[in-house]
Design a protein around this motif. Sequence first.
Motif, PDB file in Angstrom:
ATOM      1  N   ILE A  99       0.902  -1.480  -0.200  1.00  0.00           N
ATOM      2  CA  ILE A  99      -0.103   0.138  -0.126  1.00  0.00           C
ATOM      3  C   ILE A  99       1.285   1.559  -0.206  1.00  0.00           C
ATOM      4  O   ILE A  99       0.987   1.667  -0.590  1.00  0.00           O
ATOM      5  CB  ILE A  99      -0.763  -0.666   1.003  1.00  0.00           C
ATOM      6  CG1 ILE A  99      -1.958  -1.317   1.667  1.00  0.00           C
ATOM      7  CG2 ILE A  99      -1.561   1.431   0.978  1.00  0.00           C
ATOM      8  CD1 ILE A  99      -2.827  -1.458  -0.055  1.00  0.00           C
ATOM      9  N   THR A 100       2.040   1.586   1.179  1.00  0.00           N
ATOM     10  CA  THR A 100       2.812   2.507   0.875  1.00  0.00           C
ATOM     11  C   THR A 100       3.990   1.892   0.646  1.00  0.00           C
ATOM     12  O   THR A 100       5.089   2.691   0.827  1.00  0.00           O
ATOM     13  CB  THR A 100       2.352   2.955   2.509  1.00  0.00           C
ATOM     14  OG1 THR A 100       3.112   2.068   3.255  1.00  0.00           O
ATOM     15  CG2 THR A 100       1.153   4.172   2.483  1.00  0.00           C
ATOM     16  N   ILE A 404       0.190   0.884  -3.765  1.00  0.00           N
ATOM     17  CA  ILE A 404      -0.341   2.386  -4.482  1.00  0.00           C
ATOM     18  C   ILE A 404       0.068   3.238  -4.219  1.00  0.00           C
ATOM     19  O   ILE A 404       0.236   4.518  -5.515  1.00  0.00           O
ATOM     20  CB  ILE A 404      -1.900   1.847  -3.716  1.00  0.00           C
ATOM     21  CG1 ILE A 404      -1.710  -0.115  -4.207  1.00  0.00           C
ATOM     22  CG2 ILE A 404      -2.280   2.919  -3.706  1.00  0.00           C
ATOM     23  CD1 ILE A 404      -3.256   0.303  -3.962  1.00  0.00           C
ATOM     24  N   LEU A 405       1.132   3.187  -3.239  1.00  0.00           N
ATOM     25  CA  LEU A 405       1.388   4.692  -3.351  1.00  0.00           C
ATOM     26  C   LEU A 405       2.741   5.494  -3.880  1.00  0.00           C
ATOM     27  O   LEU A 405       2.521   6.192  -4.643  1.00  0.00           O
ATOM     28  CB  LEU A 405       1.795   5.386  -1.635  1.00  0.00           C
ATOM     29  CG  LEU A 405       2.311   6.806  -1.179  1.00  0.00           C
ATOM     30  CD1 LEU A 405       1.335   7.436  -1.454  1.00  0.00           C
ATOM     31  CD2 LEU A 405       2.753   6.843   0.089  1.00  0.00           C
ATOM     32  N   PHE A 408       0.644   5.874  -7.008  1.00  0.00           N
ATOM     33  CA  PHE A 408      -0.059   6.943  -7.607  1.00  0.00           C
ATOM     34  C   PHE A 408       0.777   8.098  -7.085  1.00  0.00           C
ATOM     35  O   PHE A 408       0.990   9.502  -8.143  1.00  0.00           O
ATOM     36  CB  PHE A 408      -0.731   7.054  -6.223  1.00  0.00           C
ATOM     37  CG  PHE A 408      -1.277   8.791  -5.814  1.00  0.00           C
ATOM     38  CD1 PHE A 408      -2.327   9.256  -6.961  1.00  0.00           C
ATOM     39  CD2 PHE A 408      -1.122   9.454  -4.734  1.00  0.00           C
ATOM     40  CE1 PHE A 408      -2.376  10.665  -6.460  1.00  0.00           C
ATOM     41  CE2 PHE A 408      -0.587  10.859  -4.459  1.00  0.00           C
ATOM     42  CZ  PHE A 408      -1.815  11.844  -4.864  1.00  0.00           C
ATOM     43  N   TYR A 416      -3.366   0.181  -9.939  1.00  0.00           N
ATOM     44  CA  TYR A 416      -4.591   0.141  -9.262  1.00  0.00           C
ATOM     45  C   TYR A 416      -5.603   0.659 -10.393  1.00  0.00           C
ATOM     46  O   TYR A 416      -5.604   0.620 -10.925  1.00  0.00           O
ATOM     47  CB  TYR A 416      -4.918   0.604  -8.080  1.00  0.00           C
ATOM     48  CG  TYR A 416      -4.631   1.711  -8.099  1.00  0.00           C
ATOM     49  CD1 TYR A 416      -5.062   2.787  -7.947  1.00  0.00           C
ATOM     50  CD2 TYR A 416      -2.819   2.603  -7.600  1.00  0.00           C
ATOM     51  CE1 TYR A 416      -5.118   4.320  -8.338  1.00  0.00           C
ATOM     52  CE2 TYR A 416      -2.807   3.614  -7.870  1.00  0.00           C
ATOM     53  CZ  TYR A 416      -3.799   4.801  -8.310  1.00  0.00           C
ATOM     54  OH  TYR A 416      -3.147   5.730  -8.543  1.00  0.00           O
ATOM     55  N   ILE A 450      -9.459   0.983  -5.818  1.00  0.00           N
ATOM     56  CA  ILE A 450      -9.816   2.361  -5.070  1.00  0.00           C
ATOM     57  C   ILE A 450     -10.197   3.487  -5.025  1.00  0.00           C
ATOM     58  O   ILE A 450     -10.862   3.867  -6.518  1.00  0.00           O
ATOM     59  CB  ILE A 450      -7.654   2.959  -4.941  1.00  0.00           C
ATOM     60  CG1 ILE A 450      -7.411   3.604  -6.195  1.00  0.00           C
ATOM     61  CG2 ILE A 450      -7.188   1.231  -4.311  1.00  0.00           C
ATOM     62  CD1 ILE A 450      -8.558   4.611  -5.985  1.00  0.00           C
ATOM     63  N   LYS A 452     -10.475   7.786  -5.462  1.00  0.00           N
ATOM     64  CA  LYS A 452     -10.016   8.566  -5.269  1.00  0.00           C
ATOM     65  C   LYS A 452     -10.479   9.369  -4.492  1.00  0.00           C
ATOM     66  O   LYS A 452     -12.286   9.888  -4.791  1.00  0.00           O
ATOM     67  CB  LYS A 452      -9.740   8.477  -6.638  1.00  0.00           C
ATOM     68  CG  LYS A 452      -7.745  10.597  -6.892  1.00  0.00           C
ATOM     69  CD  LYS A 452      -8.168  10.294  -8.289  1.00  0.00           C
ATOM     70  CE  LYS A 452      -6.345   9.097  -8.427  1.00  0.00           C
ATOM     71  NZ  LYS A 452      -5.942   9.110  -9.043  1.00  0.00           N
ATOM     72  N   ALA A 532      -2.019   7.675   0.219  1.00  0.00           N
ATOM     73  CA  ALA A 532      -2.545   6.313  -0.514  1.00  0.00           C
ATOM     74  C   ALA A 532      -2.789   5.078   1.417  1.00  0.00           C
ATOM     75  O   ALA A 532      -2.220   5.340   2.556  1.00  0.00           O
ATOM     76  CB  ALA A 532      -1.489   5.319  -1.434  1.00  0.00           C
ATOM     77  N   ALA A 550      -9.258   1.131  -0.627  1.00  0.00           N
ATOM     78  CA  ALA A 550      -7.893   1.879  -0.271  1.00  0.00           C
ATOM     79  C   ALA A 550      -8.535   2.956  -0.352  1.00  0.00           C
ATOM     80  O   ALA A 550      -9.347   2.963  -1.392  1.00  0.00           O
ATOM     81  CB  ALA A 550      -6.372   1.781  -1.029  1.00  0.00           C
ATOM     82  N   VAL A 552      -7.341   6.663  -2.684  1.00  0.00           N
ATOM     83  CA  VAL A 552      -6.082   7.651  -2.616  1.00  0.00           C
ATOM     84  C   VAL A 552      -6.422   9.282  -2.791  1.00  0.00           C
ATOM     85  O   VAL A 552      -7.048   9.728  -3.078  1.00  0.00           O
ATOM     86  CB  VAL A 552      -5.564   7.388  -4.093  1.00  0.00           C
ATOM     87  CG1 VAL A 552      -4.332   8.117  -5.043  1.00  0.00           C
ATOM     88  CG2 VAL A 552      -4.902   6.061  -3.874  1.00  0.00           C
TER      89      VAL A 552
END
Length: 573
Positions: A99-100, A404-405, A408, A416, A450, A452, A532, A550, A552
């Motif tokens: 995730i991060t 994911i972070l 992003f 994602y 996710i 946003k 995220a 999640a 974002v």
Amino acid sequence: MAHPEFLILWALALVALSSMASAAIVEHTFHVQNLTVNRLCQRRVITAVNGILPGPAIHVQEGDTLVVHVFNKSPYNLTIHWHGVFQLLSGWADGPEYITQCPIRPGGSYTYKFTITGQEGTLWWHAHVQWLRATVHGALIIRPRAGHKYPFPKPHREIPIVLGEWWNANVIDVENQAMATGAAPNNSDAYTINGRPGNLYNCSQNPKFTYTYKVEQGKTYMLRIINAALNNQLFFKVAGHKMTVVAVDASYTNPYVTDVVLVAPGQTTDVLLTTDQAPGAYYMAASPYASAPNVSFDNTTTRGIFIYENAPPAAVSAPRMPVLPAFNDTPTAHKFNSNLTGLVGSPHWVPVPRHVDEHMYVTVGLGLAPCGAPGNNSCGGPNGQRLSASMNNASFQFPTTLSILQAFFFNVRGIYTADFPNKPPVAFDYTNPNNSMNQALLFAPKKTSIKKVKYNATVEMILQDTSLIAVENHPMHLHGYNFHVLAQGFGNFNPKTDRKKFNLVNPQIRNTIGVPVGGWAAIRFQANNPGAWIMHCHLDVHLPLGLATAFVVENGPTPSSTLPPPPIDLPKC
């Protein structure tokens, strides 16, 4: 004569300098490696931090910067999550795998560095890869910064009470077996208080297996209760003593007097306990609250002992035992959860945002996934299929190649999809038990879906339990934020009648909420922290099944609302 503008700037500068002077850099080193321990008649090898269970307690003051050097000497991938810490503009340090960040590989290391701002109370840290947090966890205690006080009389002593869960097995093997067969994992064999099971279990009569604490008569102690168990909510009582709840999840509450506390996995509760009984010995005890009907669980009790100084030997040898609630005592659980309110005007109190930008109605619950090819009914879940879980009919699938972070921040596609829906794609009678095995509803697609959100948007979520497979109280944890708990109830949420129950004045503030069994919880938060942030069920039996999504949160318009680049030593994928 000095200009008023100069005097104002001078005063602000003094305040800033004073704030900086009261902050410190607190540094720790975590060596994560195998540890051999004796529990319940067996000699087991576990993964632990610095050779102790629970791991080291971290003590900081609000405003301090925490630096933790993690050396992974275990045979498993590893990350550390700082449960409940906001991570304002430091989302890279939050810790959940993929995730991060990508995991710290065996033999690798990583340094977490972040400032703890606008929070004080009891939080905790734990591993966030597979089931490692069963033994890789510890307290994170945030005291007021210098010159500031608690909003209640200072207690005589502060005692961390870390409630845990123990398997007579390698917990990674337990999880892997369940994932391979599609069945529910084996139940734990014991619960623990500060790493010790207590003398109700086999081979545990030696006093070293029971947590004991000596107290003085007539003093007030703060118990910082943390539920670090993987899969069970726990009732907690102390024989003969009342407790006053003063904080939950590091947010102050109005004082609430009770003889029983309920803590879900991930939650913390600070209580004041006054030793106002006759000198003697009194058991503290914890047992499960198991809300899912006809589902097996570890129905045992852990206990420790408070011993008064100068207690007569006869009393010490026969401690008083509290009467704990029944395992399915939902009325007691709901009474505790719904009677807590926030302490308006206390340090770091945040009023409820009134304008809502994102209205979300989100189902949470179990389901099924196909065993394999069509017609294959050889898996261990219901109907020969695999157990699964979802939110709004999306069963969350963690990325495996990039976090994911990172995706992003660097605008990497294919990691994602930003298509998590604001409402269930199919409306149905969510809590009707007749739908428990409805084949049209049970199978949710696996996807990394996710939501946003614009910076500073206010998000309101109605978290709705479902009867798919079984109704159950789901403790839902949101990373990166606290939220206001506006209301809780049973059955399907009714917007016409249930919105009238919203507490917009002094609701409790949490980071983890137990969605009532066969019911709903309404929460609200302001997305003022870009990054995220995963939201997931904190029952580890459900997270790998997909009970997660999640958020974002996009960057804001200024440098102070923009996520900085990742640290150069962020683990590689």
